[in-house]
Design a protein around this motif. Structure first.
Motif, PDB file in Angstrom:
ATOM      1  N   TRP A  93       0.943  -1.390   0.674  1.00  0.00           N
ATOM      2  CA  TRP A  93      -0.011   0.152  -0.006  1.00  0.00           C
ATOM      3  C   TRP A  93       0.675   1.321  -0.442  1.00  0.00           C
ATOM      4  O   TRP A  93       2.194   1.232   0.918  1.00  0.00           O
ATOM      5  N   VAL A  94       0.710   2.409  -0.218  1.00  0.00           N
ATOM      6  CA  VAL A  94       1.162   3.653  -0.659  1.00  0.00           C
ATOM      7  C   VAL A  94       0.152   4.166   1.100  1.00  0.00           C
ATOM      8  O   VAL A  94      -0.087   4.257   1.242  1.00  0.00           O
ATOM      9  N   PRO A  95       1.640   5.290   1.447  1.00  0.00           N
ATOM     10  CA  PRO A  95       1.502   5.832   2.242  1.00  0.00           C
ATOM     11  C   PRO A  95      -0.131   6.098   2.724  1.00  0.00           C
ATOM     12  O   PRO A  95      -0.481   6.155   3.454  1.00  0.00           O
ATOM     13  N   SER A  96      -0.607   6.947   1.952  1.00  0.00           N
ATOM     14  CA  SER A  96      -1.338   8.170   1.936  1.00  0.00           C
ATOM     15  C   SER A  96      -2.581   7.721   2.540  1.00  0.00           C
ATOM     16  O   SER A  96      -3.646   7.577   2.812  1.00  0.00           O
ATOM     17  N   THR A 151      -3.284   5.280   4.535  1.00  0.00           N
ATOM     18  CA  THR A 151      -3.921   4.875   5.459  1.00  0.00           C
ATOM     19  C   THR A 151      -3.882   6.100   6.353  1.00  0.00           C
ATOM     20  O   THR A 151      -4.846   6.176   7.333  1.00  0.00           O
ATOM     21  N   THR A 152      -3.802   7.502   5.493  1.00  0.00           N
ATOM     22  CA  THR A 152      -3.935   8.453   5.906  1.00  0.00           C
ATOM     23  C   THR A 152      -5.772   9.218   4.996  1.00  0.00           C
ATOM     24  O   THR A 152      -6.503  10.526   6.203  1.00  0.00           O
ATOM     25  N   ASP A 155       1.273  13.126   0.949  1.00  0.00           N
ATOM     26  CA  ASP A 155       0.255  11.926   2.309  1.00  0.00           C
ATOM     27  C   ASP A 155      -0.065  12.616   3.616  1.00  0.00           C
ATOM     28  O   ASP A 155      -0.507  11.795   4.835  1.00  0.00           O
TER      29      ASP A 155
END
Lengths: 550, 550
Positions: free
Chosen positions: B399-402, B404-405, B460
């Motif tokens: 998954w790319v970090p964004s 989760t945000t 992100d």
């Protein structure tokens, strides 16, 4: 109305409601017991008004010889007064009710008072609206301020009267329409028999032993008895068109989102994620009346009173002068067309061809009609809470018999799931895309098909409605035009000895019952569909007068 | 492209894809390593094209000094050739990509060849279409025949090239539009950072350390770098408007169902019963270009190529000459407006008032904005199969970090059910009805509000999008107009010491970043909304030139 001693006693509630309704019919409009007794339970009620002695010749003329457009011309020219028009239709609705049990609410007094006001305003040269003085009847599910909206649930009988009008009623009232009665419908609105435990069963005026259709069956029967000239109906699987074809009147289901649905009383749970939306449309006598209805409502900018209406003006389109291209659907093997229906469709198609229009046979190109109907029914069964059952159970009333017949055997025990709903939407999208491609590739203007495999069948045998629900699944506008009547001699050549007719085909029983054809237009092209319906109406009228030899 | 030895090796697949993309940039359009090294990772890339030495003065003029409408005028008068216009934009897109990593597919050669054809046809006096010679860039999710559509999923990298154009592409191509590149987007398309493992991350040209927004972020960055004059984007929660406001360009999300969506590659499961439909719209330089886009597409009768388009013609409406009434929404306590955003909104409202328009403060009358956004997000999470996760997992990419945000804490562990979906639809209907009532009761022409609580934040950290998703939940058309830039001195009075800014407010970091306002029009009134946007555009332009004193 008094509150019954035990709220559990649904029979008492129902009989009180019916008695209260009947009490609103003036004694002078009551049919003699002799006349009522003369009604053959397997015969027609159509001759009763003229033979009742209740109507003047002018009242008979007013109620039978005009469509709404012509009535309005008469009213505008003051050849007719609103008072006499509204009174004549109130009277005739009262008589219709005594014959076929079609009404649920009576507002005769208020209606006649309003009619007098319209006459006064017109006399004073005041602005009166486009529909001023026109009597309009309504399916029970519409709210009229001060009147109850029970939609046939006994548990709704003790609800207070509506405190506000439905959005459509507000608009029509502003244009001077006069509401004088509401009409019967089926328990849950999801069967084609307008039968419920609160009001009982509406009968077919052409033959009292046959169904008046549903869910707007009270309206269909009232129209056929000439107790109304324009009725407002709703349709999610055929509820405008089924009563039209059962009784022998015209009906039009527009594209969803054009006529305001806000402020109606729903028979089921709100918030369904079904892509099939219920639609309001007219039942009546002529296509030009349907245009009048559509144009009047949409010109009133209904998107200002209902956020679910598409803000799309009614477009002026030119009358059709070129040859039209019709796709022809002749039926599905699971519900072969009864001979009178096959003959009606055949004669309509031949008459249109003779008039220069083209027919493209679609039977082998379309997605399976039966599977389309099963899919549509799944969308109607999404509610895990089965809310309509709660509305029924709340009063202790039983299910009406037709509930069990209006089901697909394929769906016995089927329970909806969110996961399957995704797949159902994909399946529907494929069907919609396939029809779209067929229409584009064949440059079709419209589709002609049966509205049902039979004319009005015996009570509780209508079953499911694959031929009407297709237009709901596709969200295509669709009209029913009455055409021809069952005639065992002429129908005989259309008899197929090897198929099983469902419901059974009984030539004696159906003799003389109205035939009809269904026309589907293109979505959001309600304007063009109305023009196409006018062409078909005119061709069929000519064909009725000068039968085509085939 | 060769098939990697192990299909599990997502890094190899991705680096091959990126290398293949870069290989399509002609060497003469390649930035020198010195120039690339000079890029400050916390600075702007905007000056690179002019200082690159790659462009002629005329190419710089062509790519910066016209909107699409003006370019077309130049092309029609043959003051400009399609070949030079398309070449200039291809070149500039190539340079933009080297600075901010905004492209996913390059079709420069085919585009320039097509441009030459247009020039020849025009020279020969042949019919060339309304957009003849206009370069148009596209979000990667559109299909262009012969080009891949990977939408950033590594697992899609080995899919064959598209065998057909998306419906919209067919129509625009018919009008002579020339497609020369596709642009980057986020993994799953459901975050506001255009970052995925196949193409990497798109940077913001104004400040490379900040997000380019999403999901149409590649397009937003390309537009800001003047590597495109008109970009085609999509929006289900803000994906047109977020990149517009992050980069400082204009964007327009029409009402659903007006621009054809057929034939796109979806990032998630088909068949969602969500009432929030994804919508296509333009990113660009002027409102008149958006009108050109809408009118050109709708005049082409897109309902013939996509059954989900409403057959509703583009209406000619008169330019606004009367004072307009705007509802003003100033934000929600959970996401207080950063000082530059508050100042931008305040200045826009004051400027509109000064120009004679009226403002009605809505903050205390509207349904809770945050709760509206949570509801919208629930609709995005309906799929029990969590299909986007399958597309990600298929290649082994992380998954790319964004991802989760871009979640609401309220929805942690939430699982959709069919039963709750009914209630969600009821809740949405109430919100839609409330806004409808507010608009009608206050005779509002439009709503003005922020598009986000901040300008483009660091990568992100964009998080959820309550200020844009509202227009999707309501299905109102909405535009973003760039206005002012962050200025710590001028912004200081709008600082609120007692609130917590999310993401944190850092005046140094945001200095000079573009501001924007969001305008919401009425559903299906895209025509009127465009005219209102023109008024706002003109007032804001004047306010930029002659600042209002408040």
């Amino acid at each position: 109305m008094t509150i019954p001693e035990s709220p559990q006693d649904w029979q008492t509630l129902a009989s009180q409601k019916r008695a209260a309704l009947t009490a609103l019919i003036p004694p002078s409009w009551t049919l003699s017991p002799t006349l009522l007794d003369s009604l053959n339970p397997k015969g027609s009620a159509l001759s009763i008004p003229a033979s009742s002695g209740i109507f003047t010749a002018r009242e008979l003329l007013i109620t039978t010889s005009y469509d709404a457009t012509a009535l309005l011309t008469g009213l505008q020219s003051r050849y007719l007064s609103a008072e006499e028009v509204v009174t004549a239709f109130c009277k005739r609705a009262a008589v219709a009710h005594q014959c076929v049990n079609c009404l649920t609410e009576i507002m005769f007094e208020e209606a006649i008072a309003r009619a007098r006001e319209v006459d006064k305003k017109r006399e004073a040269g005041e602005e009166v609206g486009r529909l001023a003085g026109l009597p309009v009847s309504l399916k029970d599910s519409f709210n009229i301020t001060g009147t109850k909206t029970t939609i046939g649930y006994v548990s709704y009988a003790s609800n207070p009267p509506a405190s506000a009008d439905s959005a459509l009623i507000t608009l029509l009232r502003r244009e001077g329409a006069i509401f004088y009665c509401k009409t019967n419908l089926p328990q849950t609105m999801m069967t084609a028999d307008s039968h419920n435990n609160l009001f009982g069963r509406t009968l077919n005026p052409n033959n009292l032993s046959l169904t008046a259709g549903g869910s707007t069956g009270g309206e269909g029967a009232l129209l056929r008895m000439c107790g109304s000239v324009l009725g407002i109906a709703t349709d999610i699987a055929g509820s405008i068109r089924i009563p039209a074809l059962c009784n022998g009147v015209a009906g039009f289901k527009p594209t969803a989102g054009r006529i305001p649905f806000a402020g109606k009383v729903p028979p089921a749970r709100l918030g369904s994620p079904s892509p099939i939306a219920p639609v309001i449309g007219p039942l009546g006598r002529s296509i030009r009346d349907f245009e009048l209805f559509m144009k009047t409502v949409i010109d009133a900018e209904p998107w200002d009173v209902d956020p679910n209406v598409l803000a799309v003006p009614w477009r002026k389109v030119e009358p059709v002068t070129r040859p039209l291209r019709f796709g022809l659907i002749r039926g599905h093997p699971k519900r072969p067309l009864h001979p009178p229906v096959a003959r009606t469709l055949h004669t309509a198609a031949m008459s249109l061809k003779k008039a220069g229009h083209e027919m493209v046979l679609l039977d082998d190109r379309i997605p399976d009609l039966w599977e389309c109907a099963v899919l549509a029914w799944k969308f109607f069964l999404l509610d895990p809470q089965k809310t309509p059952a709660k509305f029924v159970q709340a009063s202790g009333e039983p299910w009406v018999p037709s509930i069990t017949t209006a089901k697909f055997p394929e769906l016995k025990g089927w329970e909806a799931s969110l996961d399957e709903l995704f797949d159902m939407n994909v399946e529907r999208a494929k069907i919609v895309a396939r029809y779209h491609d067929i229409v584009i590739e064949n440059r079709l203007d419209a589709i002609i098909m049966p509205g049902n495999q039979s004319t009005a069948p015996p009570h509780d045998t209508y079953g499911v409605a694959p031929y009407t629900v297709l237009a709901n699944l596709l969200n295509y506008p669709a009209g029913i035009l009455p055409f021809l009547t069952a005639n065992r001699r002429l129908d005989q050549p259309f008899m197929n000895q090897v198929v099983e007719y469902v419901p059974p085909y009984n030539p004696e029983l159906f003799e003389g019952m109205p035939g009809a054809v269904q026309i589907l237009g293109k979505p959001m092209k309600d304007e063009e569909t109305i023009e196409i319906l006018k062409v078909v109406e005119s061709v069929l009228k000519k064909a009725t007068e000068e039968p085509v030899k085939d």
